[in-house]
Write a protein that holds these residues in place. Sequence first.
Motif, PDB file in Angstrom:
ATOM      1  N   ASP A   2       9.235  -6.984   1.061  1.00 42.17           N
ATOM      2  CA  ASP A   2       9.925  -5.916   0.354  1.00 42.17           C
ATOM      3  C   ASP A   2      10.106  -6.255  -1.119  1.00 42.17           C
ATOM      4  O   ASP A   2       9.938  -5.396  -1.987  1.00 42.17           O
ATOM      5  CB  ASP A   2      11.287  -5.656   1.013  1.00 42.17           C
ATOM      6  CG  ASP A   2      11.143  -5.115   2.428  1.00 42.17           C
ATOM      7  OD1 ASP A   2      10.080  -4.522   2.714  1.00 42.17           O
ATOM      8  OD2 ASP A   2      12.072  -5.291   3.226  1.00 42.17           O
ATOM      9  N   ILE A   3      10.429  -7.512  -1.407  1.00 41.74           N
ATOM     10  CA  ILE A   3      10.596  -7.931  -2.797  1.00 41.74           C
ATOM     11  C   ILE A   3       9.266  -7.842  -3.539  1.00 41.74           C
ATOM     12  O   ILE A   3       9.192  -7.374  -4.687  1.00 41.74           O
ATOM     13  CB  ILE A   3      11.163  -9.358  -2.861  1.00 41.74           C
ATOM     14  CG1 ILE A   3      12.558  -9.400  -2.236  1.00 41.74           C
ATOM     15  CG2 ILE A   3      11.207  -9.853  -4.301  1.00 41.74           C
ATOM     16  CD1 ILE A   3      13.161 -10.782  -2.162  1.00 41.74           C
ATOM     17  N   ALA A   4       8.177  -8.283  -2.888  1.00 42.24           N
ATOM     18  CA  ALA A   4       6.855  -8.214  -3.522  1.00 42.24           C
ATOM     19  C   ALA A   4       6.455  -6.777  -3.795  1.00 42.24           C
ATOM     20  O   ALA A   4       5.867  -6.463  -4.833  1.00 42.24           O
ATOM     21  CB  ALA A   4       5.821  -8.896  -2.623  1.00 42.24           C
ATOM     22  N   GLN A   5       6.759  -5.874  -2.868  1.00 41.95           N
ATOM     23  CA  GLN A   5       6.428  -4.462  -3.052  1.00 41.95           C
ATOM     24  C   GLN A   5       7.208  -3.848  -4.198  1.00 41.95           C
ATOM     25  O   GLN A   5       6.684  -3.037  -4.966  1.00 41.95           O
ATOM     26  CB  GLN A   5       6.700  -3.701  -1.763  1.00 41.95           C
ATOM     27  CG  GLN A   5       6.177  -2.265  -1.764  1.00 41.95           C
ATOM     28  CD  GLN A   5       4.660  -2.200  -1.758  1.00 41.95           C
ATOM     29  OE1 GLN A   5       4.028  -2.540  -0.776  1.00 41.95           O
ATOM     30  NE2 GLN A   5       4.072  -1.777  -2.867  1.00 41.95           N
ATOM     31  N   GLN A   6       8.482  -4.243  -4.347  1.00 38.46           N
ATOM     32  CA  GLN A   6       9.303  -3.724  -5.434  1.00 38.46           C
ATOM     33  C   GLN A   6       8.781  -4.188  -6.787  1.00 38.46           C
ATOM     34  O   GLN A   6       8.781  -3.434  -7.755  1.00 38.46           O
ATOM     35  CB  GLN A   6      10.755  -4.163  -5.236  1.00 38.46           C
ATOM     36  CG  GLN A   6      11.447  -3.509  -4.050  1.00 38.46           C
ATOM     37  CD  GLN A   6      12.836  -4.055  -3.817  1.00 38.46           C
ATOM     38  OE1 GLN A   6      13.325  -4.888  -4.580  1.00 38.46           O
ATOM     39  NE2 GLN A   6      13.494  -3.602  -2.747  1.00 38.46           N
ATOM     40  N   PHE A  11       0.555  -2.161  -5.604  1.00 42.09           N
ATOM     41  CA  PHE A  11      -0.173  -2.919  -4.599  1.00 42.09           C
ATOM     42  C   PHE A  11       0.288  -2.528  -3.203  1.00 42.09           C
ATOM     43  O   PHE A  11       1.374  -2.000  -3.015  1.00 42.09           O
ATOM     44  CB  PHE A  11       0.035  -4.428  -4.791  1.00 42.09           C
ATOM     45  CG  PHE A  11      -0.519  -4.959  -6.086  1.00 42.09           C
ATOM     46  CD1 PHE A  11      -1.436  -4.241  -6.815  1.00 42.09           C
ATOM     47  CD2 PHE A  11      -0.112  -6.191  -6.576  1.00 42.09           C
ATOM     48  CE1 PHE A  11      -1.949  -4.718  -8.004  1.00 42.09           C
ATOM     49  CE2 PHE A  11      -0.615  -6.686  -7.767  1.00 42.09           C
ATOM     50  CZ  PHE A  11      -1.534  -5.941  -8.484  1.00 42.09           C
ATOM     51  N   GLU A  12      -0.569  -2.806  -2.227  1.00 45.00           N
ATOM     52  CA  GLU A  12      -0.222  -2.607  -0.823  1.00 45.00           C
ATOM     53  C   GLU A  12      -0.140  -3.966  -0.132  1.00 45.00           C
ATOM     54  O   GLU A  12      -1.018  -4.803  -0.298  1.00 45.00           O
ATOM     55  CB  GLU A  12      -1.265  -1.732  -0.124  1.00 45.00           C
ATOM     56  CG  GLU A  12      -1.330  -0.307  -0.653  1.00 45.00           C
ATOM     57  CD  GLU A  12      -2.328   0.539   0.118  1.00 45.00           C
ATOM     58  OE1 GLU A  12      -2.840   0.035   1.148  1.00 45.00           O
ATOM     59  OE2 GLU A  12      -2.584   1.679  -0.296  1.00 45.00           O
ATOM     60  N   PHE A  13       0.927  -4.157   0.637  1.00 48.01           N
ATOM     61  CA  PHE A  13       1.152  -5.427   1.300  1.00 48.01           C
ATOM     62  C   PHE A  13       1.225  -5.220   2.811  1.00 48.01           C
ATOM     63  O   PHE A  13       1.618  -4.151   3.282  1.00 48.01           O
ATOM     64  CB  PHE A  13       2.463  -6.075   0.815  1.00 48.01           C
ATOM     65  CG  PHE A  13       2.447  -6.458  -0.646  1.00 48.01           C
ATOM     66  CD1 PHE A  13       2.085  -7.732  -1.033  1.00 48.01           C
ATOM     67  CD2 PHE A  13       2.801  -5.539  -1.624  1.00 48.01           C
ATOM     68  CE1 PHE A  13       2.074  -8.091  -2.375  1.00 48.01           C
ATOM     69  CE2 PHE A  13       2.790  -5.883  -2.960  1.00 48.01           C
ATOM     70  CZ  PHE A  13       2.424  -7.161  -3.339  1.00 48.01           C
TER      71      PHE A  13
END
Length: 236
Positions: A2-6, A11-13
């Motif tokens: 969630d932090i990476a997506q924010q 990008f898609e994770f």
Amino acid sequence: MDIAQQRNPSFEFAVAFPDKQEFQQVFKPDETFDYILFNDIGDTVDVLQALRNLRPLCQRHTRVLVITYNHLWEPFVTFAEWVGMKVPRTEQNWLSTTDIRNLLKLAGFEALEAHRIVLLPKYLPLLSGFLDRFWARLPFLSKLCMTQVVIGRMLPPPVLLEELAVSVVIQCKNEKGNVEDAVRRIPPLAGWTEIIFCDDQSNDGTTEEVLRVQSLYREKNIRLERGPGVCKSRNA
């Protein structure tokens, strides 16, 4: 995730465990990724099978980042867990970079490069940043880093030998006595093999010898190219 997506909304994770049976069910058919981060490989029971499970998610440009502990740190990590300085973990594989490279190769990947990071895992103001950014990059000290990252990519599909064509180019100048022996010693190298003699206007009968051998060994696909007579090195 969630932090990476924010932090990276464009990008898609996705998160999955490649050593689980339901791994492929997490993804859409024909779904692939640009980067795959294989973290904590030391916790994986069957590393080879886990790497093989990643292949359907990869293309040639996909980079697989395999992260694990440096096996030299095994006694220090064990001691830190024993005294309570570190959270205990499951039994580790403690794979070396050579082990990871070999496993990648067996799974159909090639290792491109390896990096070692985190020379001082415990945070100390000023000192940790200095050691991890500068000292960890030095040739000898880098081997003592705690974390190692091996970057790999999928190998291209193998090409059948029958689908290849090989041209053997022989530059010659006054080599009459070596023509037939050279033809006899060249084996079939692929589905189609041809032998090209580039004769630089020889005056000892090399041209005639090539034509004679050409008619004698028709299965060898022999060709004759006549050069400008300047020098043998430019006759190709």
